[in-house]
Design an enzyme around this catalytic site. Structure first.
Site, mmCIF file in Angstrom:
data_model
loop_
_atom_site.group_PDB
_atom_site.id
_atom_site.type_symbol
_atom_site.label_atom_id
_atom_site.label_comp_id
_atom_site.label_asym_id
_atom_site.label_seq_id
_atom_site.Cartn_x
_atom_site.Cartn_y
_atom_site.Cartn_z
ATOM 1 N N CYS A 1 10.430 -0.164 -12.221
ATOM 2 C CA CYS A 1 11.278 -1.300 -12.589
ATOM 3 C C CYS A 1 12.412 -1.422 -11.575
ATOM 4 O O CYS A 1 13.162 -0.474 -11.349
ATOM 5 C CB CYS A 1 11.849 -1.107 -13.998
ATOM 6 S SG CYS A 1 13.015 -2.403 -14.463
ATOM 7 N N CYS B 1 16.013 -0.860 -13.429
ATOM 8 C CA CYS B 1 16.518 0.387 -14.010
ATOM 9 C C CYS B 1 15.764 1.637 -13.569
ATOM 10 O O CYS B 1 16.159 2.745 -13.920
ATOM 11 C CB CYS B 1 16.502 0.298 -15.541
ATOM 12 S SG CYS B 1 14.844 0.411 -16.234
ATOM 13 N N PRO C 1 1.216 -4.191 -13.680
ATOM 14 C CA PRO C 1 1.986 -5.317 -13.145
ATOM 15 C C PRO C 1 1.868 -5.367 -11.622
ATOM 16 O O PRO C 1 1.229 -4.503 -11.014
ATOM 17 C CB PRO C 1 3.413 -4.972 -13.554
ATOM 18 C CG PRO C 1 3.431 -3.479 -13.558
ATOM 19 C CD PRO C 1 2.073 -3.064 -14.046
ATOM 20 N N GLY D 1 0.079 -0.764 -7.685
ATOM 21 C CA GLY D 1 -0.900 -0.036 -6.872
ATOM 22 C C GLY D 1 -2.347 -0.350 -7.228
ATOM 23 O O GLY D 1 -3.238 0.452 -6.936
ATOM 24 N N LYS D 2 -2.588 -1.504 -7.841
ATOM 25 C CA LYS D 2 -3.963 -1.883 -8.209
ATOM 26 C C LYS D 2 -4.834 -2.070 -6.959
ATOM 27 O O LYS D 2 -5.940 -1.533 -6.901
ATOM 28 C CB LYS D 2 -3.962 -3.182 -9.022
ATOM 29 C CG LYS D 2 -3.195 -3.090 -10.328
ATOM 30 C CD LYS D 2 -3.266 -4.383 -11.109
ATOM 31 C CE LYS D 2 -2.649 -5.577 -10.408
ATOM 32 N NZ LYS D 2 -1.200 -5.431 -10.128
ATOM 33 N N GLU E 1 -7.701 -9.111 -7.915
ATOM 34 C CA GLU E 1 -7.028 -10.308 -8.460
ATOM 35 C C GLU E 1 -7.885 -11.016 -9.510
ATOM 36 O O GLU E 1 -7.985 -12.255 -9.530
ATOM 37 C CB GLU E 1 -6.672 -11.279 -7.323
ATOM 38 C CG GLU E 1 -5.806 -10.681 -6.227
ATOM 39 C CD GLU E 1 -4.332 -10.553 -6.583
ATOM 40 O OE1 GLU E 1 -3.959 -10.833 -7.750
ATOM 41 O OE2 GLU E 1 -3.564 -10.148 -5.704
HETATM 42 P P1 ADP Z 1 -0.639 -4.285 -6.771
HETATM 43 O O1 ADP Z 1 -2.029 -4.543 -6.252
HETATM 44 O O2 ADP Z 1 -0.632 -3.666 -8.153
HETATM 45 O O3 ADP Z 1 0.277 -5.477 -6.662
HETATM 46 P P2 ADP Z 1 -0.297 -2.807 -4.329
HETATM 47 O O4 ADP Z 1 -1.419 -1.802 -4.238
HETATM 48 O O5 ADP Z 1 -0.452 -4.056 -3.533
HETATM 49 O O6 ADP Z 1 0.008 -3.128 -5.855
HETATM 50 O O7 ADP Z 1 1.070 -2.145 -3.840
HETATM 51 C C1 ADP Z 1 1.543 -0.915 -4.324
HETATM 52 C C2 ADP Z 1 2.640 -0.432 -3.369
HETATM 53 O O8 ADP Z 1 3.765 -1.283 -3.481
HETATM 54 C C3 ADP Z 1 3.178 0.944 -3.671
HETATM 55 O O9 ADP Z 1 2.385 1.967 -3.134
HETATM 56 C C4 ADP Z 1 4.547 0.894 -2.987
HETATM 57 O O10 ADP Z 1 4.432 1.281 -1.622
HETATM 58 C C5 ADP Z 1 4.920 -0.578 -2.985
HETATM 59 N N1 ADP Z 1 6.043 -0.954 -3.865
HETATM 60 C C6 ADP Z 1 7.021 -1.832 -3.540
HETATM 61 N N2 ADP Z 1 7.877 -1.999 -4.555
HETATM 62 C C7 ADP Z 1 7.457 -1.212 -5.574
HETATM 63 C C8 ADP Z 1 7.934 -0.946 -6.914
HETATM 64 N N3 ADP Z 1 9.023 -1.553 -7.411
HETATM 65 N N4 ADP Z 1 7.239 -0.071 -7.671
HETATM 66 C C9 ADP Z 1 6.137 0.545 -7.175
HETATM 67 N N5 ADP Z 1 5.650 0.332 -5.929
HETATM 68 C C10 ADP Z 1 6.298 -0.531 -5.131
HETATM 69 ZN ZN ZN Z 2 13.938 -1.658 -16.551
#
Ligand code: ADP
Ligand code: ZN
Length: 208
Positions: A150, A153, A17, A21-22, A94
């Site tokens: 999440c 939670c 999601p 961290g993708k 993306e």
């Molecule tokens: P994606 O490409 O999957 O959207 P990103 O690589 O851009 O993810 O970002 C990942 C980073 O987002 C994590 O290393 C963390 O610093 C930050 N982050 C902010 N909110 C959350 C969350 N609810 N869960 C995990 N990471 C989060």
């Molecule tokens: Zn939850």
């Protein structure tokens, strides 16, 4: 994590999601390939214009602030057109925003000996398979499924909650609505809400 005893090209897919961290993982893998002095090209769909001004061209950016210069392409044909024969590693972020033709391009590139790294959302805000990503997963040599936290939670989040005006978006709201007053947050299956989603058949028979 992928391992590399593959001969010739191969396809690795990173999913999860939003906030899982993708982009971070894609940037990490591409950076390591650059350190290994490999020829790397990084692409993203032109549709996603977040943080575009960070580099001369555009950049792939993670939510924790890491960036990597990339090329924004309008469609799959444009990507094919910008591909250089000497490129050894192709990274695409993306991927869910590309049409289904991304699958044959990724396959062609892997068949021709390139390492192809694709990152994208596996599920849309409804929790349903998103664009070309499901088929890419099926065809990949390596699959990495990441989770976020999440926000409700604290459990492992596997879904992306879409909010419009602070309320869960309805099932039939369009998937892509660029620039609207909406936001997204990672949630687990239990906290993920999609009002008006209908179950095709009841899970349990009604008591009689
Ligand atoms: P994606 O490409 O999957 O959207 P990103 O690589 O851009 O993810 O970002 C990942 C980073 O987002 C994590 O290393 C963390 O610093 C930050 N982050 C902010 N909110 C959350 C969350 N609810 N869960 C995990 N990471 C989060
Ligand atoms: Zn939850």
């Amino acid at each position: 994590m992928p391992f590399y005893p593959f001969r010739g090209g191969f396809l690795e897919v990173i999913v999860g999601p939003m906030f899982s961290g993708k982009s971070e993982e894609l940037i990490r893998r591409a950076t390591r390939a650059l350190i290994a002095k490999q020829r790397v090209q990084v692409f993203k769909p032109a549709l996603d214009t977040r943080y575009d001004d960070l580099h001369d061209g555009v950049a792939v950016a993670s939510h924790n602030g890491r960036t990597l210069a990339a090329l924004a392409v309008g469609d799959v044909e444009a990507l094919r057109g910008r591909l250089e024969a000497e490129t050894q590693v192709v990274a695409i972020d993306e991927a869910q925003f590309f049409p289904q033709e991304l699958v044959s391009l990724a396959t062609d590139m892997a068949d021709s000996g390139k390492r192809v790294i694709v990152a994208g959302l596996d599920l849309d805000f409804r929790g349903e398979p998103f664009g070309p990503v499901p088929e890419l997963l099926a065809r990949a040599e390596s699959v990495t499924k990441l989770t976020a936290i999440c926000v409700r939670c604290g459990a492992a989040a596997t879904r992306t909650q879409r909010l419009i005006g602070g309320h869960p978006a309805h099932y039939d709201d369009p998937v892509i609505l660029v620039g609207a007053a909406e936001s997204y947050e990672p949630r687990c299956r239990a906290c993920h809400a999609v009002p008006r989603k209908e179950r095709a058949t009841p899970l349990f028979r009604e008591a009689v």
